[in-house]
Scaffold this motif. Structure first.
Motif, PDB file in Angstrom:
ATOM      1  N   HIS A 210       0.810  -1.209   0.000  1.00  0.00           N
ATOM      2  CA  HIS A 210       0.000   0.000   0.000  1.00  0.00           C
ATOM      3  C   HIS A 210       0.847   1.265   0.000  1.00  0.00           C
ATOM      4  CE1 HIS A 210       0.928  -0.529   4.261  1.00  0.00           C
ATOM      5  NE2 HIS A 210       0.629   0.731   4.442  1.00  0.00           N
ATOM      6  N   ASN A 211       2.051   1.211   0.530  1.00  0.00           N
ATOM      7  CA  ASN A 211       2.908   2.398   0.542  1.00  0.00           C
ATOM      8  C   ASN A 211       3.292   2.825  -0.872  1.00  0.00           C
ATOM      9  OD1 ASN A 211       3.040   2.569   3.415  1.00  0.00           O
ATOM     10  ND2 ASN A 211       4.471   0.865   3.407  1.00  0.00           N
ATOM     11  N   SER A 212       3.562   1.845  -1.719  1.00  0.00           N
ATOM     12  CA  SER A 212       3.912   2.152  -3.111  1.00  0.00           C
ATOM     13  C   SER A 212       2.722   2.759  -3.837  1.00  0.00           C
ATOM     14  CB  SER A 212       4.376   0.877  -3.827  1.00  0.00           C
ATOM     15  OG  SER A 212       5.508   0.329  -3.200  1.00  0.00           O
ATOM     16  N   TYR A 213       1.546   2.187  -3.607  1.00  0.00           N
ATOM     17  CA  TYR A 213       0.358   2.747  -4.254  1.00  0.00           C
ATOM     18  C   TYR A 213       0.091   4.162  -3.752  1.00  0.00           C
ATOM     19  CZ  TYR A 213      -4.323   3.855  -5.621  1.00  0.00           C
ATOM     20  OH  TYR A 213      -5.402   4.515  -6.155  1.00  0.00           O
ATOM     21  N   ALA A 214       0.316   4.412  -2.468  1.00  0.00           N
ATOM     22  CA  ALA A 214       0.084   5.748  -1.918  1.00  0.00           C
ATOM     23  C   ALA A 214       0.951   6.791  -2.612  1.00  0.00           C
ATOM     24  CB  ALA A 214       0.355   5.743  -0.412  1.00  0.00           C
ATOM     25  N   THR A 215       2.192   6.450  -2.911  1.00  0.00           N
ATOM     26  CA  THR A 215       3.067   7.370  -3.635  1.00  0.00           C
ATOM     27  C   THR A 215       2.511   7.663  -5.017  1.00  0.00           C
ATOM     28  OG1 THR A 215       4.993   6.513  -2.452  1.00  0.00           O
ATOM     29  CG2 THR A 215       5.409   7.728  -4.478  1.00  0.00           C
ATOM     30  N   PHE A 216       2.072   6.612  -5.704  1.00  0.00           N
ATOM     31  CA  PHE A 216       1.507   6.755  -7.042  1.00  0.00           C
ATOM     32  C   PHE A 216       0.237   7.601  -7.010  1.00  0.00           C
ATOM     33  CE2 PHE A 216      -1.475   5.118 -10.253  1.00  0.00           C
ATOM     34  CZ  PHE A 216      -0.745   5.339 -11.418  1.00  0.00           C
ATOM     35  N   ALA A 217      -0.673   7.287  -6.078  1.00  0.00           N
ATOM     36  CA  ALA A 217      -1.935   8.024  -5.977  1.00  0.00           C
ATOM     37  C   ALA A 217      -1.695   9.471  -5.566  1.00  0.00           C
ATOM     38  CB  ALA A 217      -2.861   7.339  -4.979  1.00  0.00           C
ATOM     39  N   GLY A 218      -0.708   9.699  -4.695  1.00  0.00           N
ATOM     40  CA  GLY A 218      -0.401  11.060  -4.274  1.00  0.00           C
ATOM     41  C   GLY A 218       0.100  11.918  -5.419  1.00  0.00           C
ATOM     42  N   LEU A 219       0.977  11.372  -6.240  1.00  0.00           N
ATOM     43  CA  LEU A 219       1.478  12.112  -7.396  1.00  0.00           C
ATOM     44  C   LEU A 219       0.365  12.366  -8.404  1.00  0.00           C
ATOM     45  CD1 LEU A 219       4.917  10.322  -7.876  1.00  0.00           C
ATOM     46  CD2 LEU A 219       4.528  12.654  -7.070  1.00  0.00           C
ATOM     47  N   SER A 220      -0.517  11.391  -8.586  1.00  0.00           N
ATOM     48  CA  SER A 220      -1.656  11.576  -9.493  1.00  0.00           C
ATOM     49  C   SER A 220      -2.590  12.660  -8.965  1.00  0.00           C
ATOM     50  CB  SER A 220      -2.414  10.252  -9.655  1.00  0.00           C
ATOM     51  OG  SER A 220      -1.578   9.235 -10.177  1.00  0.00           O
ATOM     52  N   SER A 221      -2.784  12.706  -7.643  1.00  0.00           N
ATOM     53  CA  SER A 221      -3.614  13.753  -7.044  1.00  0.00           C
ATOM     54  C   SER A 221      -3.021  15.132  -7.289  1.00  0.00           C
ATOM     55  CB  SER A 221      -3.754  13.510  -5.535  1.00  0.00           C
ATOM     56  OG  SER A 221      -4.347  12.263  -5.263  1.00  0.00           O
ATOM     57  N   LEU A 222      -1.717  15.243  -7.125  1.00  0.00           N
ATOM     58  CA  LEU A 222      -1.052  16.528  -7.362  1.00  0.00           C
ATOM     59  C   LEU A 222      -1.173  16.947  -8.822  1.00  0.00           C
ATOM     60  CD1 LEU A 222       2.193  16.071  -5.231  1.00  0.00           C
ATOM     61  CD2 LEU A 222       0.329  17.668  -4.795  1.00  0.00           C
ATOM     62  N   ALA A 223      -1.048  15.987  -9.745  1.00  0.00           N
ATOM     63  CA  ALA A 223      -1.187  16.302 -11.164  1.00  0.00           C
ATOM     64  C   ALA A 223      -2.598  16.797 -11.473  1.00  0.00           C
ATOM     65  CB  ALA A 223      -0.863  15.066 -12.008  1.00  0.00           C
ATOM     66  N   ALA A 224      -3.612  16.124 -10.914  1.00  0.00           N
ATOM     67  CA  ALA A 224      -4.993  16.539 -11.148  1.00  0.00           C
ATOM     68  C   ALA A 224      -5.265  17.913 -10.552  1.00  0.00           C
ATOM     69  CB  ALA A 224      -5.949  15.501 -10.559  1.00  0.00           C
ATOM     70  N   ALA A 225      -4.748  18.175  -9.354  1.00  0.00           N
ATOM     71  CA  ALA A 225      -4.948  19.483  -8.716  1.00  0.00           C
ATOM     72  C   ALA A 225      -4.262  20.591  -9.517  1.00  0.00           C
ATOM     73  CB  ALA A 225      -4.409  19.446  -7.292  1.00  0.00           C
ATOM     74  N   THR A 226      -3.073  20.296 -10.043  1.00  0.00           N
ATOM     75  CA  THR A 226      -2.354  21.276 -10.860  1.00  0.00           C
ATOM     76  C   THR A 226      -3.147  21.642 -12.103  1.00  0.00           C
ATOM     77  OG1 THR A 226      -0.228  20.410 -10.100  1.00  0.00           O
ATOM     78  CG2 THR A 226      -0.219  21.709 -12.107  1.00  0.00           C
ATOM     79  N   ARG A 227      -3.659  20.631 -12.777  1.00  0.00           N
ATOM     80  CA  ARG A 227      -4.447  20.866 -14.001  1.00  0.00           C
ATOM     81  C   ARG A 227      -5.738  21.605 -13.686  1.00  0.00           C
ATOM     82  NH1 ARG A 227      -5.189  22.031 -18.654  1.00  0.00           N
ATOM     83  NH2 ARG A 227      -5.433  20.579 -20.397  1.00  0.00           N
ATOM     84  N   LEU A 228      -6.338  21.302 -12.553  1.00  0.00           N
ATOM     85  CA  LEU A 228      -7.585  21.943 -12.156  1.00  0.00           C
ATOM     86  C   LEU A 228      -7.353  23.428 -11.898  1.00  0.00           C
ATOM     87  CD1 LEU A 228     -10.552  21.187 -11.570  1.00  0.00           C
ATOM     88  CD2 LEU A 228      -9.916  20.936  -9.183  1.00  0.00           C
ATOM     89  N   ILE A 229      -6.284  23.763 -11.206  1.00  0.00           N
ATOM     90  CA  ILE A 229      -5.977  25.161 -10.914  1.00  0.00           C
ATOM     91  C   ILE A 229      -5.650  25.920 -12.198  1.00  0.00           C
ATOM     92  CG2 ILE A 229      -4.328  26.686  -9.782  1.00  0.00           C
ATOM     93  CD1 ILE A 229      -4.093  24.606  -7.571  1.00  0.00           C
ATOM     94  N   SER A 230      -4.835  25.291 -13.048  1.00  0.00           N
ATOM     95  CA  SER A 230      -4.431  25.948 -14.286  1.00  0.00           C
ATOM     96  C   SER A 230      -5.623  26.226 -15.194  1.00  0.00           C
ATOM     97  CB  SER A 230      -3.406  25.063 -15.012  1.00  0.00           C
ATOM     98  OG  SER A 230      -3.081  25.606 -16.276  1.00  0.00           O
TER      99      SER A 230
END
Length: 346
Positions: A210-230
């Motif tokens: 689950h730790n590996s998935y958390a890293t992946f999901a966290g980076l995906s969340s940041l990418a989605a938030a970045t695109r949403l703000i932009s």
């Protein structure tokens, strides 16, 4: 997303290739990115070896498209010489550790004991396990090649947007996939191996833990938030009072921005469901830093206002998602605080 100064001529003159030829390596690379998490995060010998070959194929296709402008492929080194130098130094040092012609005084003493025990000369290396070191070096070279290729492919603004949107879509897909696996009590390990599954009681998706998935999901969340703000900064009206702001915000969130909102909610909720303390805290810290940088660098008043609104929406979303799906994470954080001893809290 603006193009990097000084690269326009090279980008536009990529060998005189057609638009389809330009899109081919990018589409192939996105397909590789979509595949990489599936075989247990490419964390088995056969999986990462396959990933290495796929990245090499992407480079070959890219080289075929840009063969008339080879200097374009050195833009990464030219723009980031210090980072490239340190990366190259690390790889050279890793290679030295597996070479038998390194100075004898540098070699691991166990090789000397092996020669005495076997009564024959055993090639001595700095590494105690040169085969394992070679494998790790190949992984590092693959990741560096992927980073380099990503940079070259995203010099054009439209290609950068396509890459970012693809990363967000891949993250959302695997978030949904992780939830489906958990609902049906399945594990990704069981799809590839019939015996001795790795049991992780938390949500881990296609990854082993689950730790590996958390890293992946966290980076995906940041990418989605970045695109949403932009994207939101160009659609949200913040200078005409609360009513136009509210209407434009609703229209955006349920219109062109809906897919990014859904992607963020999927990625972040599954991140919380993974119950990874470090993954959740690192992602939240990343969001705080990202929003602070966007607020500080915003050139338009509307951008800064929208970012401030996003701050509030993000905090509300974080609290709501934590309450709805972060019960296990909350209990684990409480256990961390109550653990007391340095060994228990790592």
């Amino acid at each position: 997303m603006n193009q990097i100064p000084g690269t326009n001529a090279l980008v536009e003159a990529s060998g005189g290739s057609s638009e389809i030829a330009q899109r081919l390596p990018l589409g192939l690379y996105i397909a590789v990115l979509a595949w990489a998490p599936f075989p247990l995060g490419s964390n088995r010998a056969w999986a990462w070896s396959l990933l290495t070959m796929l990245v090499a194929v992407c480079w070959l296709v890219w080289g075929g498209v840009t063969w008339r402008t080879p200097q374009r492929n050195m833009l990464f080194v030219a723009r980031y010489p210090i980072a490239a130098t340190f990366a190259a130094a690390a790889m050279v040092w890793a290679a030295v550790q597996i070479c038998p012609w390194a100075p004898a005084s540098w070699a691991h003493p166990l090789w000397s004991y092996a020669s005495q025990t076997l009564h024959q000369t055993v090639p001595a290396t700095i590494s105690l396990n040169p085969w394992r070191s070679l494998g790790e070096l190949l992984k590092l070279l693959t990741y560096a090649a992927a980073l380099w290729l990503t940079y070259l492919m995203t010099l054009r603004a439209d290609a950068a947007r396509m890459m970012l949107d693809a990363i967000i879509a891949i993250g959302a897909f695997y978030g949904f996939y992780a939830a489906v696996l958990k609902i049906f009590g399945l594990g990704q390990f069981e799809l590839f191996y019939s015996a001795n599954p790795v049991i992780d009681i938390y949500l881990s998706g296609p990854f082993v833990l689950h730790n590996s998935y958390a890293t992946f999901a966290g980076l995906s969340s940041l990418a989605a938030a970045t695109r949403l703000i932009s994207k939101g900064s160009d659609h949200i009206v913040t200078s005409r009072g609360p009513r136009p702001w509210l209407l434009s915000c609703v229209q955006f969130l349920f219109g062109s921005g809906a897919k990014f909102v859904v992607a963020f909610l999927i990625c972040f909720s599954t991140l919380l469901a993974s119950a990874s303390r470090a993954g959740a805290l690192a992602t939240i810290c990343g969001m705080v830093v990202m929003l602070a940088l966007v607020t500080a660098s915003g050139r338009k008043v509307s951008t800064r206002r929208w970012t401030g609104v996003t701050w509030a929406l993000a905090l509300v979303s974080l609290l709501a998602l934590t309450v709805l799906s972060g019960g296990t994470l909350g209990s684990r954080l409480k256990d961390l605080v109550d653990a007391g001893g340095i060994d228990a809290i790592r």
